[in-house]
Design a protein around this motif. Structure first.
Motif, short mmCIF file in Angstrom:
data_model
loop_
_atom_site.label_atom_id
_atom_site.label_comp_id
_atom_site.label_asym_id
_atom_site.label_seq_id
_atom_site.Cartn_x
_atom_site.Cartn_y
_atom_site.Cartn_z
N ALA A 171 0.87 -1.18 0.00
CA ALA A 171 0.00 0.00 0.00
C ALA A 171 0.90 1.23 0.00
O ALA A 171 2.04 1.16 0.46
CB ALA A 171 -0.93 -0.02 1.21
N PRO A 172 0.42 2.36 -0.50
CA PRO A 172 1.33 3.48 -0.76
C PRO A 172 1.54 4.48 0.37
O PRO A 172 2.45 5.31 0.27
CB PRO A 172 0.65 4.19 -1.95
N VAL A 173 0.73 4.45 1.43
CA VAL A 173 0.80 5.52 2.44
C VAL A 173 1.26 4.95 3.78
O VAL A 173 0.69 3.97 4.27
CB VAL A 173 -0.57 6.22 2.61
N ARG A 174 2.26 5.58 4.37
CA ARG A 174 2.80 5.10 5.64
C ARG A 174 1.96 5.60 6.82
O ARG A 174 1.71 6.80 6.95
CB ARG A 174 4.24 5.58 5.81
N ILE A 175 1.53 4.67 7.66
CA ILE A 175 0.82 5.02 8.90
C ILE A 175 1.83 5.33 10.00
O ILE A 175 1.76 6.36 10.68
CB ILE A 175 -0.09 3.87 9.37
N ALA A 176 2.75 4.39 10.22
CA ALA A 176 3.66 4.49 11.35
C ALA A 176 4.78 3.47 11.17
O ALA A 176 4.80 2.71 10.18
CB ALA A 176 2.91 4.21 12.66
N ARG A 177 5.70 3.45 12.12
CA ARG A 177 6.75 2.44 12.18
C ARG A 177 6.40 1.46 13.30
O ARG A 177 5.69 1.80 14.25
CB ARG A 177 8.12 3.06 12.47
N ILE A 178 6.93 0.27 13.21
CA ILE A 178 6.62 -0.75 14.22
C ILE A 178 7.11 -0.31 15.60
O ILE A 178 6.51 -0.70 16.61
CB ILE A 178 7.21 -2.13 13.82
N ASP A 179 8.14 0.54 15.67
CA ASP A 179 8.63 0.95 16.99
C ASP A 179 7.69 1.96 17.68
O ASP A 179 7.93 2.36 18.82
CB ASP A 179 10.06 1.50 16.92
N GLN A 180 6.61 2.37 16.99
CA GLN A 180 5.59 3.21 17.62
C GLN A 180 4.46 2.38 18.22
O GLN A 180 3.51 2.94 18.79
CB GLN A 180 5.01 4.18 16.58
N ILE A 181 4.57 1.07 18.11
CA ILE A 181 3.55 0.13 18.58
C ILE A 181 4.05 -0.55 19.85
O ILE A 181 5.24 -0.82 19.99
CB ILE A 181 3.27 -0.93 17.50
#
Length: 262
Positions: A216-226
Motif C-alpha cells: 500500500a502506498p501511504v505510511r501510517i507508522a513504524r513498528i517501533d511506535q507500537i
C-alpha cells in the motif's frame, strides 16, 4: 460450465478466504495435478484476478483496497482469534480507541463481555455494535463518512481524536513491509490513525499474516511506535527481529493454539 471454470471460481473463493493459495494445497484439494493448478493460476493471473507469488498466488495488491465485505471474508477465522487475543489485553473500565478495519471490528466483537469501557471510534460498524450495551460509553468521531466501509476520515476526525488521551488504541493496517512500516491506501484514513497512535498510552496493532503479502502506498507508522502486535503468524523473520529490537510484544495466535493443543 467447464470443470476448469468451476475450479477457477473455487480457487478465487479460497483466495478470498485465506488471502493466499499454494499450488500443493490446491492440487490436493481438487485432486488434480500440480501442472493443472499452475495453468489455472496462470489463467487467473492473466485475468488480473490473482497475483503470482513463489509457490502459489495471492489476491492482487494495488492502490485500491478490496471491497469491504470481501475483506471481512479474508482470513475470517484468523481475525476472530486475533480479536479475542487483543480483547484479552484490555481490562474492564479502560478507555480505548478503535480504528477502521475488519480486524479491529473483530476486536470490538470480542470486547462485548467487558464492562465499563469508554470506546472512542471512527468506525460506524463498531459504534453500532457496541452502543446497544449500556455498560459501554461509545463516542463516535465526526468527519467524512466513507461509503465503502462506514469509516469516518479526514482532518475533522483526526482533530477529534486529538482531544483525548486514552489507555489503549486498537489499530489495523492494510499492509506490513519488512522495513517495519505499517501501510494503508487512503491518506485521509492515515491522518486519523496517526492521531490515534499519538493519543494512546498503549497501541495494539492487529493484523493477519496476509498483510505481509500486500503493498500500500501511504505510511501510517513504524513498528517501533507500537507496544503490542497481535497476529495469527508473523512470516517475516526480519519483521520479527524489528519487533524484538523495538521491545514490541509479539502475540501469535497460531502458536498459542498449537501450545493449547499439546
Amino acid at each position: 460450465m467447464s470443470d476448469a471454470t468451476v475450479r477457477h471460481r473455487a480457487i478465487l473463493e479460497l483466495a478470498r478466504t485465506h488471502n493466499r493459495v499454494t499450488v500443493e494445497q490446491l492440487s490436493a484439494h481438487f485432486a488434480v495435478s500440480v501442472q493443472t493448478i499452475r495453468k489455472d493460476l496462470n489463467t487467473l493471473c492473466d485475468q488480473r484476478q490473482l497475483s503470482r507469488v513463489h509457490g502459489g498466488a495471492t489476491l492482487p495488491s494495488g492502490v485500491e483496497n478490496l471491497e469491504y465485505e470481501a475483506r471481512r471474508r479474508i482470513a475470517a477465522q484468523a481475525k476472530d482469534a486475533i480479536g479475542k487475543a487483543a480483547a484479552a489485553l484490555i481490562p474492564n473500565d479502560a478507555s480505548l480507541f478503535i480504528n477502521i478495519g475488519t480486524t479491529t471490528e473483530a476486536v470490538s466483537q470480542a470486547l462485548l463481555d467487558h464492562a465499563g469501557l469508554l470506546v472512542v471510534t471512527n468506525n460506524i460498524n463498531v459504534a453500532n455494535r457496541m452502543r446497544v450495551y449500556p455498560r459501554f460509553e461509545v463516542v463516535i468521531a465526526g468527519g467524512v463518512v466513507r461509503p465503502s466501509d462506514g469509516g469516518i476520515v479526514g482532518e475533522a476526525a483526526a482533530g477529534f481524536f486529538s482531544q483525548f488521551k486514552v489507555d489503549y488504541a486498537i489499530i489495523g493496517a492494510s499492509a506490513l513491509d519488512e522495513e517495519g512500516a505499517l501501510l494503508d491506501y487512503d491518506f485521509r484514513e492515515v491522518k486519523v490513525a496517526q492521531a490515534i497512535i499519538a493519543n494512546a498510552r498503549h497501541v495494539i496493532l492487529v493484523a493477519d499474516q496476509g498483510k505481509f503479502a500486500r503493498s500500500a502506498p501511504v505510511r501510517i507508522a513504524r513498528i517501533d511506535q507500537i507496544a503490542t502486535f497481535v497476529t495469527d503468524h508473523c512470516p517475516s523473520e526480519r519483521f520479527r527481529a524489528q519487533c524484538a529490537t523495538a521491545g514490541v510484544v509479539l502475540i501469535e495466535t497460531e502458536e498459542q493454539g498449537a501450545l493449547a493443543g499439546r
